[in-house]
Design a protein around this motif. Structure first.
Motif, PDB file in Angstrom:
ATOM      1  N   ARG A   1      21.683  90.859 -29.313  1.00 20.45           N
ATOM      2  CA  ARG A   1      22.107  90.071 -28.155  1.00 20.45           C
ATOM      3  C   ARG A   1      21.107  90.137 -26.999  1.00 20.45           C
TER       4      ARG A   1
ATOM      5  N   GLN B   1      19.638  96.119 -27.254  1.00 16.30           N
ATOM      6  CA  GLN B   1      21.028  96.501 -27.029  1.00 16.30           C
ATOM      7  C   GLN B   1      21.791  95.344 -26.408  1.00 16.30           C
ATOM      8  N   PRO B   2      22.913  94.950 -26.883  1.00 15.93           N
ATOM      9  CA  PRO B   2      23.613  95.508 -28.032  1.00 15.93           C
ATOM     10  C   PRO B   2      23.157  94.879 -29.350  1.00 15.93           C
TER      11      PRO B   2
ATOM     12  N   HIS C   1      24.857  93.989 -32.895  1.00 11.66           N
ATOM     13  CA  HIS C   1      26.200  93.830 -33.460  1.00 11.66           C
ATOM     14  C   HIS C   1      26.148  93.858 -34.989  1.00 11.66           C
TER      15      HIS C   1
ATOM     16  N   ASN D   1      31.853  90.548 -30.642  1.00  9.35           N
ATOM     17  CA  ASN D   1      32.131  91.914 -31.086  1.00  9.35           C
ATOM     18  C   ASN D   1      31.940  92.873 -29.917  1.00  9.35           C
ATOM     19  N   GLN D   2      32.998  93.482 -29.469  1.00 11.32           N
ATOM     20  CA  GLN D   2      32.928  94.438 -28.368  1.00 11.32           C
ATOM     21  C   GLN D   2      33.235  95.860 -28.842  1.00 11.32           C
TER      22      GLN D   2
ATOM     23  N   PRO E   1      29.087  98.178 -30.516  1.00 11.47           N
ATOM     24  CA  PRO E   1      27.721  97.659 -30.551  1.00 11.47           C
ATOM     25  C   PRO E   1      26.723  98.819 -30.549  1.00 11.47           C
TER      26      PRO E   1
END
Length: 186
Positions: free
Chosen positions: A49, A75-76, A78, A85-86, A89
């Motif tokens: 991301r 970072q992040p 996934h 997606n939380q 990560p």
């Protein structure tokens, strides 16, 4: 135009590797601009991301121009790839080892752990193919003791991530190229 690969020979020291490739209907220069525009990753890349140039302590630097020898904080990440997606990560801390604008390829190595524990080397390359299209190729080779665990626990997720990134790059570069072509012919 090439039918060969833009990637260097794969290291034989690895425990496993993850790779992906795709054919993109856009010129190599256009695809390279998308690939190197790290700030836009959050818009099209469900796997990685964001990635930033940092100092050795992962502090973002005002000049985020990628260069060989720079630190890269990704970072992040996934796994599996997702735009929302939380949960868990991940991240990676790397050093850029190659940034070849002339041959459209870049590489970095993971520097978070001792080499005997985990190594990871990632290459990405763009090859011009017939008809003005571009082939995107990427591979990451993992080595060290932890590579066996990485393969067992997230190997399939990494493969899905590489495929998702290739698909996202293809969509973004083709959209962008079609936009440039349609505005220049209007």
């Amino acid at each position: 135009m090439s039918s060969g690969t833009g990637l260097p020979p794969v290291s034989s020291k690895g425990v496993f590797s993850v790779s992906s490739s795709c054919l993109i209907n856009a010129p190599r220069k256009e695809v390279w601009e998308v690939l190197m525009d790290w700030k836009s990753y959050k818009e099209w890349n469900p796997f990685v991301r964001d990635q930033r140039i940092t100092d050795a302590r992962k502090n973002h630097l005002p000049d985020e121009t990628p260069r060989e020898g720079c630190y890269l904080y990704i970072q992040p990440v996934h796994i599996p790839p997702s735009f929302d997606n939380q949960w868990f990560p991940g991240s990676a801390f790397e050093r850029i080892t190659a940034l070849d604008h002339e041959n459209y390829r870049t590489a970095w190595v993971n520097i978070e752990m001792p080499h005997w524990l985990l190594t990871a080397e990632r290459w990405q390359a763009l090859v011009e193919v017939e008809g003005g299209k571009t082939r995107y190729e990427t591979i990451e080779v993992f080595g060290g003791l932890l590579a066996y665990l990485v393969r067992a626990f997230v190997g399939n997720g990494l493969k899905k991530g590489f495929i998702a990134m290739a698909d996202g790059l293809k969509s973004r570069a083709e959209e962008r190229y079609e936009g440039h072509v349609s505005t220049s012919t209007s």
